[in-house]
Write an enzyme that holds these catalytic residues in place. Structure first.
Site, PDB file in Angstrom:
ATOM      1  N   HIS A 125       0.816  -1.227   0.000  1.00  0.00           N
ATOM      2  CA  HIS A 125       0.000   0.000   0.000  1.00  0.00           C
ATOM      3  C   HIS A 125       0.848   1.276   0.000  1.00  0.00           C
ATOM      4  O   HIS A 125       0.305   2.367  -0.202  1.00  0.00           O
ATOM      5  CB  HIS A 125      -0.935   0.040   1.207  1.00  0.00           C
ATOM      6  N   ASP A 162      -3.048 -10.416  -2.553  1.00  0.00           N
ATOM      7  CA  ASP A 162      -3.627  -9.887  -1.321  1.00  0.00           C
ATOM      8  C   ASP A 162      -5.075  -9.474  -1.606  1.00  0.00           C
ATOM      9  O   ASP A 162      -5.402  -9.025  -2.706  1.00  0.00           O
ATOM     10  CB  ASP A 162      -2.817  -8.679  -0.856  1.00  0.00           C
ATOM     11  N   HIS A 164      -6.619  -6.955  -0.587  1.00  0.00           N
ATOM     12  CA  HIS A 164      -6.684  -5.509  -0.789  1.00  0.00           C
ATOM     13  C   HIS A 164      -5.801  -5.119  -1.977  1.00  0.00           C
ATOM     14  O   HIS A 164      -4.679  -5.617  -2.097  1.00  0.00           O
ATOM     15  CB  HIS A 164      -6.210  -4.760   0.463  1.00  0.00           C
ATOM     16  N   ASP A 245      -5.025 -12.710   3.110  1.00  0.00           N
ATOM     17  CA  ASP A 245      -6.273 -12.233   3.697  1.00  0.00           C
ATOM     18  C   ASP A 245      -7.490 -12.458   2.801  1.00  0.00           C
ATOM     19  O   ASP A 245      -8.598 -12.060   3.151  1.00  0.00           O
ATOM     20  CB  ASP A 245      -6.166 -10.758   4.106  1.00  0.00           C
TER      21      ASP A 245
END
Length: 308
Positions: A125, A162, A164, A245
């Protein structure tokens, strides 16, 4: 196959606020599962720590200095609502960077076939000049730039599963056709980026998944978008932003993958690495916040790396 594992006790000293999902117990859970006899042949190494300047491969010097200046002497300082630093956080982040660049060196030299880096904080991120989403430095981006600068890599593929979207990696390579960035992720979900129409210089391939998607939809996204993009690109290195995740147990999202899905995706990427990149594959831990789901998924991932 020889698989190397990098980790370091300093990663446990990156302290986050009470109740924060990105916590030291994540690495303890991974360490426990990889202590099983099935992983006795792992080539275990202690991560080296990178110099601060190595972060400038993907971030402006002024940003790197801001992160250095933000380190607290005691306690915890918040960078944003989700991202924080404690006295050892910078050292942990630089040791994650050091492990990632060493992993690139390892696979490029042929010392090992592939590498898994069990480190924290995560990185995908972190944008060029913004820390966010638990991330300080974009470890995958730095590893890709290191491969280009030190080893002359011409085409690096970063595959991010991931749950996200890796907005930071997309931001850093948005207009750079020498790096392919492919991402599967839940949408809508934090950070709100990752639509199919976000294509950069033709080097960004997003494959968003609707909430409730399971393994069949994930595998279809790989088969229809990610793997064809890799085949067209023919990378000389594959880097995996390996967040776990998207596991069905994870509390931060609503994708229902199982360990078998991560095993399958690992095998598909290894096959492409063998076809185009001399087998060179480096996997970097990103998210994964249910300890059992994380541990079992990492076991499946690393087990496949070891089997080939």
């Amino acid at each position: 196959m020889t698989t190397r594992l990098y980790s370091h006790p300093i990663y446990l000293e990156h302290v986050t606020p009470p109740g924060h999902p990105e916590r030291p117990d994540r690495l303890r859970a991974i360490a426990r599962v990889l202590d099983h006899e099935d992983f006795a042949k792992l080539d275990r190494r202690q991560s080296p720590t990178a110099e601060l300047s190595v972060a400038e491969l993907a971030h402006p010097a002024a940003y790197v200095e801001r992160i250095r200046e933000a380190v607290p002497e005691t306690g915890i300082v918040r960078i944003d609502a989700d991202t924080s630093m404690s006295p050892k956080s910078l050292e942990a982040a630089l040791t994650a960077v050091g492990a990632a660049t060493a992993a690139v060196d390892d696979v490029w030299s042929g010392a090992v076939d592939n590498v898994f880096v069990a480190a924290r904080p995560p990185g995908h991120h972190a944008e060029r000049d913004t820390a966010m989403g638990f991330c300080l430095f974009n470890t995958a981006a730095i590893a890709a730039r290191h491969a280009q600068k030190v080893h002359g890599a011409e085409r690096v593929a970063i595959v991010d599963w991931d749950v996200h979207h890796g907005n930071g990696t997309q931001d850093i390579f948005w207009d750079d056709p020498s790096v392919l960035y492919c991402s599967t992720h839940q949408m809508p979900l934090y950070p709100g980026t990752g639509a199919k129409g976000e294509t950069g210089a033709g080097n960004i391939v997003n494959a968003p998944l609707s909430p409730g998607s399971g393994g069949e939809m994930f595998r279809d996204a790989f088969r229809s978008r990610v793997l064809p993009a890799i085949d067209d690109f023919r990378p000389d290195l594959i880097i995996v932003s390996a967040g776990f995740d998207a596991h069905h147990r994870d509390p931060l999202a609503e994708i229902n993958l199982t360990e078998a899905d991560f095993d399958w995706a690992t095998g598909e990427l290894m096959e492409r690495a063998g076809r185009y990149a001399g087998g060179r594959l480096v996997s970097l831990l990103e998210g994964g916040y249910d300890l059992q789901g994380l541990a079992f998924s990492v076991a499946a991932h690393v087990g496949r790396l070891m089997k080939g």
